[in-house]
Design a protein around this motif. Structure first.
Motif, PDB file in Angstrom:
ATOM      1  N   MET A  36     -20.686 -71.651 112.944  1.00 24.79           N
ATOM      2  CA  MET A  36     -19.903 -71.778 111.701  1.00 24.79           C
ATOM      3  C   MET A  36     -20.708 -71.210 110.531  1.00 24.79           C
ATOM      4  SD  MET A  36     -18.002 -75.086 110.151  1.00 24.79           S
ATOM      5  CE  MET A  36     -18.350 -76.207 111.460  1.00 24.79           C
ATOM      6  N   SER A  37     -20.017 -70.404 109.697  1.00 28.51           N
ATOM      7  CA  SER A  37     -20.739 -69.837 108.547  1.00 28.51           C
ATOM      8  C   SER A  37     -21.111 -70.949 107.565  1.00 28.51           C
ATOM      9  CB  SER A  37     -19.859 -68.809 107.840  1.00 28.51           C
ATOM     10  OG  SER A  37     -18.854 -69.499 107.110  1.00 28.51           O
ATOM     11  N   LEU A  38     -22.036 -70.613 106.719  1.00 25.63           N
ATOM     12  CA  LEU A  38     -22.458 -71.617 105.734  1.00 25.63           C
ATOM     13  C   LEU A  38     -21.294 -72.035 104.837  1.00 25.63           C
ATOM     14  CD1 LEU A  38     -25.990 -70.859 104.298  1.00 25.63           C
ATOM     15  CD2 LEU A  38     -25.161 -72.895 105.465  1.00 25.63           C
ATOM     16  N   VAL A  39     -20.464 -71.045 104.476  1.00 29.13           N
ATOM     17  CA  VAL A  39     -19.322 -71.354 103.602  1.00 29.13           C
ATOM     18  C   VAL A  39     -18.397 -72.357 104.287  1.00 29.13           C
ATOM     19  CG1 VAL A  39     -17.330 -70.397 102.374  1.00 29.13           C
ATOM     20  CG2 VAL A  39     -19.436 -69.065 102.573  1.00 29.13           C
ATOM     21  N   ASP A  40     -18.162 -72.127 105.581  1.00 25.87           N
ATOM     22  CA  ASP A  40     -17.310 -73.059 106.323  1.00 25.87           C
ATOM     23  C   ASP A  40     -17.957 -74.442 106.406  1.00 25.87           C
ATOM     24  OD1 ASP A  40     -15.464 -71.122 106.656  1.00 25.87           O
ATOM     25  OD2 ASP A  40     -16.047 -70.617 108.735  1.00 25.87           O
ATOM     26  N   GLN A  41     -19.256 -74.384 106.668  1.00 22.62           N
ATOM     27  CA  GLN A  41     -19.967 -75.686 106.747  1.00 22.62           C
ATOM     28  C   GLN A  41     -19.812 -76.472 105.450  1.00 22.62           C
ATOM     29  OE1 GLN A  41     -24.035 -75.799 108.176  1.00 22.62           O
ATOM     30  NE2 GLN A  41     -23.647 -74.004 109.459  1.00 22.62           N
ATOM     31  N   LEU A  42     -19.977 -75.711 104.322  1.00 23.77           N
ATOM     32  CA  LEU A  42     -19.844 -76.384 103.015  1.00 23.77           C
ATOM     33  C   LEU A  42     -18.437 -76.937 102.837  1.00 23.77           C
ATOM     34  CD1 LEU A  42     -21.838 -74.019 100.624  1.00 23.77           C
ATOM     35  CD2 LEU A  42     -22.392 -76.386 101.233  1.00 23.77           C
ATOM     36  N   GLN A  43     -17.464 -76.171 103.253  1.00 20.61           N
ATOM     37  CA  GLN A  43     -16.073 -76.601 103.102  1.00 20.61           C
ATOM     38  C   GLN A  43     -15.813 -77.859 103.926  1.00 20.61           C
ATOM     39  OE1 GLN A  43     -14.116 -75.104 100.833  1.00 20.61           O
ATOM     40  NE2 GLN A  43     -12.821 -76.898 101.190  1.00 20.61           N
ATOM     41  N   THR A  44     -16.320 -77.866 105.181  1.00 21.64           N
ATOM     42  CA  THR A  44     -16.149 -79.035 106.041  1.00 21.64           C
ATOM     43  C   THR A  44     -16.801 -80.272 105.412  1.00 21.64           C
ATOM     44  OG1 THR A  44     -16.417 -77.495 107.870  1.00 21.64           O
ATOM     45  CG2 THR A  44     -16.423 -79.851 108.412  1.00 21.64           C
ATOM     46  N   LEU A  45     -18.020 -80.002 104.900  1.00 25.28           N
ATOM     47  CA  LEU A  45     -18.752 -81.114 104.267  1.00 25.28           C
ATOM     48  C   LEU A  45     -17.954 -81.689 103.091  1.00 25.28           C
ATOM     49  CD1 LEU A  45     -22.480 -81.278 103.593  1.00 25.28           C
ATOM     50  CD2 LEU A  45     -20.978 -81.583 101.653  1.00 25.28           C
ATOM     51  N   LYS A  46     -17.402 -80.781 102.294  1.00 24.02           N
ATOM     52  CA  LYS A  46     -16.635 -81.228 101.125  1.00 24.02           C
ATOM     53  C   LYS A  46     -15.429 -82.068 101.566  1.00 24.02           C
ATOM     54  CE  LYS A  46     -13.445 -79.583  97.684  1.00 24.02           C
ATOM     55  NZ  LYS A  46     -12.819 -78.433  97.024  1.00 24.02           N
ATOM     56  N   ASN A  47     -14.690 -81.536 102.579  1.00 20.63           N
ATOM     57  CA  ASN A  47     -13.505 -82.267 103.042  1.00 20.63           C
ATOM     58  C   ASN A  47     -13.860 -83.656 103.546  1.00 20.63           C
ATOM     59  OD1 ASN A  47     -12.015 -80.051 102.427  1.00 20.63           O
ATOM     60  ND2 ASN A  47     -11.902 -79.269 104.545  1.00 20.63           N
ATOM     61  N   LYS A  48     -14.949 -83.700 104.327  1.00 20.37           N
ATOM     62  CA  LYS A  48     -15.371 -84.988 104.893  1.00 20.37           C
ATOM     63  C   LYS A  48     -15.754 -85.955 103.758  1.00 20.37           C
ATOM     64  CE  LYS A  48     -16.936 -87.481 108.498  1.00 20.37           C
ATOM     65  NZ  LYS A  48     -17.079 -88.738 107.849  1.00 20.37           N
ATOM     66  N   ALA A  49     -16.546 -85.412 102.781  1.00 18.06           N
ATOM     67  CA  ALA A  49     -16.972 -86.252 101.647  1.00 18.06           C
ATOM     68  C   ALA A  49     -15.745 -86.765 100.898  1.00 18.06           C
ATOM     69  CB  ALA A  49     -17.885 -85.470 100.716  1.00 18.06           C
ATOM     70  N   PHE A  50     -14.800 -85.876 100.610  1.00 19.60           N
ATOM     71  CA  PHE A  50     -13.602 -86.285  99.873  1.00 19.60           C
ATOM     72  C   PHE A  50     -12.848 -87.387 100.604  1.00 19.60           C
ATOM     73  CE2 PHE A  50     -12.066 -83.493  96.249  1.00 19.60           C
ATOM     74  CZ  PHE A  50     -13.350 -83.171  95.846  1.00 19.60           C
ATOM     75  N   SER A  51     -12.648 -87.191 101.924  1.00 20.70           N
ATOM     76  CA  SER A  51     -11.843 -88.207 102.616  1.00 20.70           C
ATOM     77  C   SER A  51     -12.607 -89.520 102.716  1.00 20.70           C
ATOM     78  CB  SER A  51     -11.373 -87.686 103.979  1.00 20.70           C
ATOM     79  OG  SER A  51     -12.310 -87.977 104.981  1.00 20.70           O
TER      80      SER A  51
ATOM     81  N   ALA B  29     -29.211 -61.337  98.832  1.00 20.85           N
ATOM     82  CA  ALA B  29     -28.078 -61.075  97.947  1.00 20.85           C
ATOM     83  C   ALA B  29     -27.025 -62.179  98.037  1.00 20.85           C
ATOM     84  CB  ALA B  29     -27.443 -59.729  98.291  1.00 20.85           C
ATOM     85  N   GLN B  30     -26.875 -62.771  99.249  1.00 17.54           N
ATOM     86  CA  GLN B  30     -25.839 -63.800  99.427  1.00 17.54           C
ATOM     87  C   GLN B  30     -26.237 -65.165  98.887  1.00 17.54           C
ATOM     88  OE1 GLN B  30     -24.574 -63.961 103.509  1.00 17.54           O
ATOM     89  NE2 GLN B  30     -22.750 -62.805 102.926  1.00 17.54           N
ATOM     90  N   ARG B  31     -27.539 -65.339  98.781  1.00 13.35           N
ATOM     91  CA  ARG B  31     -28.027 -66.698  98.440  1.00 13.35           C
ATOM     92  C   ARG B  31     -27.438 -67.273  97.151  1.00 13.35           C
ATOM     93  NH1 ARG B  31     -34.364 -66.268 100.222  1.00 13.35           N
ATOM     94  NH2 ARG B  31     -33.896 -65.715 102.374  1.00 13.35           N
ATOM     95  N   PRO B  32     -27.409 -66.450  96.030  1.00 15.45           N
ATOM     96  CA  PRO B  32     -26.878 -67.030  94.787  1.00 15.45           C
ATOM     97  C   PRO B  32     -25.412 -67.460  94.939  1.00 15.45           C
ATOM     98  CG  PRO B  32     -27.968 -64.943  94.345  1.00 15.45           C
ATOM     99  CD  PRO B  32     -27.890 -65.066  95.835  1.00 15.45           C
ATOM    100  N   LEU B  33     -24.647 -66.674  95.720  1.00 17.55           N
ATOM    101  CA  LEU B  33     -23.229 -67.014  95.878  1.00 17.55           C
ATOM    102  C   LEU B  33     -23.073 -68.363  96.564  1.00 17.55           C
ATOM    103  CD1 LEU B  33     -21.844 -63.512  96.971  1.00 17.55           C
ATOM    104  CD2 LEU B  33     -21.614 -64.671  94.749  1.00 17.55           C
ATOM    105  N   ILE B  34     -23.821 -68.524  97.646  1.00 17.71           N
ATOM    106  CA  ILE B  34     -23.764 -69.790  98.383  1.00 17.71           C
ATOM    107  C   ILE B  34     -24.270 -70.927  97.499  1.00 17.71           C
ATOM    108  CG2 ILE B  34     -24.718 -71.086 100.329  1.00 17.71           C
ATOM    109  CD1 ILE B  34     -22.656 -69.096 101.180  1.00 17.71           C
ATOM    110  N   GLY B  35     -25.369 -70.610  96.782  1.00 18.46           N
ATOM    111  CA  GLY B  35     -25.943 -71.633  95.876  1.00 18.46           C
ATOM    112  C   GLY B  35     -24.899 -72.096  94.887  1.00 18.46           C
ATOM    113  N   GLN B  36     -24.176 -71.122  94.317  1.00 18.77           N
ATOM    114  CA  GLN B  36     -23.171 -71.474  93.316  1.00 18.77           C
ATOM    115  C   GLN B  36     -22.067 -72.325  93.947  1.00 18.77           C
ATOM    116  OE1 GLN B  36     -21.395 -68.071  91.461  1.00 18.77           O
ATOM    117  NE2 GLN B  36     -20.236 -69.344  90.009  1.00 18.77           N
ATOM    118  N   ALA B  37     -21.598 -71.869  95.147  1.00 16.81           N
ATOM    119  CA  ALA B  37     -20.553 -72.621  95.856  1.00 16.81           C
ATOM    120  C   ALA B  37     -21.025 -74.054  96.114  1.00 16.81           C
ATOM    121  CB  ALA B  37     -20.220 -71.923  97.170  1.00 16.81           C
ATOM    122  N   ALA B  38     -22.283 -74.179  96.548  1.00 20.12           N
ATOM    123  CA  ALA B  38     -22.837 -75.515  96.836  1.00 20.12           C
ATOM    124  C   ALA B  38     -22.826 -76.387  95.576  1.00 20.12           C
ATOM    125  CB  ALA B  38     -24.248 -75.384  97.377  1.00 20.12           C
ATOM    126  N   ASN B  39     -23.233 -75.777  94.447  1.00 20.70           N
ATOM    127  CA  ASN B  39     -23.255 -76.538  93.195  1.00 20.70           C
ATOM    128  C   ASN B  39     -21.864 -77.018  92.793  1.00 20.70           C
ATOM    129  OD1 ASN B  39     -25.882 -76.844  92.525  1.00 20.70           O
ATOM    130  ND2 ASN B  39     -26.045 -74.849  91.477  1.00 20.70           N
TER     131      ASN B  39
END
Ligand code: PHE
Length: 352
Positions: free
Chosen positions: A1-16, A54-64
């Motif tokens: 799973m990509s990091l973006v997906d992982q973050l999304q899953t984490l967010k969904n789980k946290a929200f629920s 190059a991807q790190r800042p994008l992921i960092g921002q998404a994480a924030n």
């Protein structure tokens, strides 16, 4: 799973999880689980190391952003749950002010203590001070030094409780006269409240009861001072219109001796069941201190004179309150004790 997906899953789980949390405590645990230093978000972000620079800042921002969203939802839920919890607590702790209360019994002074305090106060106001002595006395203090030798008939009157070693439970408070005179020098003005013991029991006698002794020794103390002092006492205690009379009597430790009566409190002298038709009540024994007593304490009977008196507190209380049986005092029945709600005059300032 990509990091973006992982973050999304984490967010969904946290929200629920946050939505379903039922207490602020559970919420706090969820916050730590996802956002804490060693939480899941930190865990996911460790994967950043494998990414292109190059991807790190994008992921960092998404994480924030995810972090901020989780925090916002968390905050909202905390506020809601806190309010719910407070409301629940208030409901639980609610006091129904319309319910009848539990009555609290007010403590009152025991009638014997009321009388004891009143008697003591009357004499304290005349300059007498309170003295005490032991309940277990030697034969010497209780009898011998008071001019009651071993074979004296007066010993029979006392129905003494003897201890194995020959000591006695004091039969009167008079031994404190001896104790005080041997320890102090005249002028002496004392009153001695305390328990005394006699092997005797019926409606007016108890094996333990209370006396107040009085003693005044100085140069030139006279019998008229005795009469004045005791009349003042009786009139203060029973009422200033009450007549007082002095009858000749006998006590081994006083000479001359007298018994002091007050006009009957119930029939005012006409004669009734309380005064046994005589119109008078015997209240106390008294007399001028016998020279032999001065001899036994080492005072010179040609230099000092004095008077002494003794009275029973139970008897005074029975007469004052109209109590027919002495045993009521010791049964601690609240229905009895609750009837004597008065505050002793000594405490209301009525006795000056
Ligand atoms: N001690 C006496 C009694 O108990 C009372 C009394 C005391 C009499 C002092 C005279 C003087 O009966």
């Amino acid at each position: 799973m990509s990091l973006v997906d992982q973050l999304q899953t984490l967010k969904n789980k946290a929200f629920s999880d946050i939505q379903q949390a039922v207490s602020t405590q559970a919420l706090e645990e969820i916050r730590v689980e996802f956002l804490g230093k060693k939480g899941l978000l930190t865990e996911v972000l460790k994967g950043m190391a494998t990414l292109d620079v190059a991807q790190r800042p994008l992921i960092g921002q998404a994480a924030n952003e995810i972090k901020t969203e989780i925090q916002a939802l968390y905050q909202e839920r905390v506020t809601g749950l806190q309010r719910q919890e407070r409301d629940a607590r208030l409901r639980e702790e609610a006091v129904d002010v319309s319910l009848p209360g539990h009555g609290t019994d007010l403590g009152l002074r025991h009638p014997l203590n009321q009388v004891l305090l009143e008697v003591t106060a009357i004499f304290q106001n005349l300059g007498f001070s309170v003295q005490e002595g032991p309940d277990v006395e030697s034969d010497y203090y209780n009898f011998e030094a008071l001019n009651i030798p071993k074979d004296h008939p007066a010993r029979d009157m006392h129905d003494t409780f003897y201890l194995k070693n020959g000591d006695v439970l004091r039969t009167h408070t008079s031994p404190v006269q001896i104790r005080t005179m041997t320890q102090q020098t005249p002028p002496i003005r004392i009153i001695v409240p305390g328990k005394v013991y006699r092997c005797d029991t019926d409606v007016t006698h108890s094996p333990m009861f209370h006396q107040v002794e009085g003693l005044y020794v100085d140069k030139d103390v006279t019998f008229s001072q005795l009469k004045g002092t005791l009349s003042h006492f009786l009139k203060t205690f029973f009422g200033k219109d009450k007549k007082v009379r002095f009858r000749p009597s006998y006590f081994p430790f006083t000479e001359p001796s007298t018994e002091v009566d007050v006009e009957c409190v119930k029939c005012e002298g006409h004669g009734c069941n309380v005064c046994k038709r005589s119109g008078w009540l015997e209240i106390l024994g008294a007399g001028m201190v016998n020279r032999k007593v001065f001899d036994s304490v080492g005072y010179d009977p040609d230099q000092v004179t004095g008077f002494a008196f003794g009275l029973g507190i139970e008897r005074l209380a029975m007469l004052k309150f109209g109590i027919p049986d002495i045993r009521f005092f010791y049964e601690n029945d609240k229905r009895f004790l609750g009837q004597f709600g008065c505050v002793p005059k000594a405490l209301t300032g009525e006795i000056k």
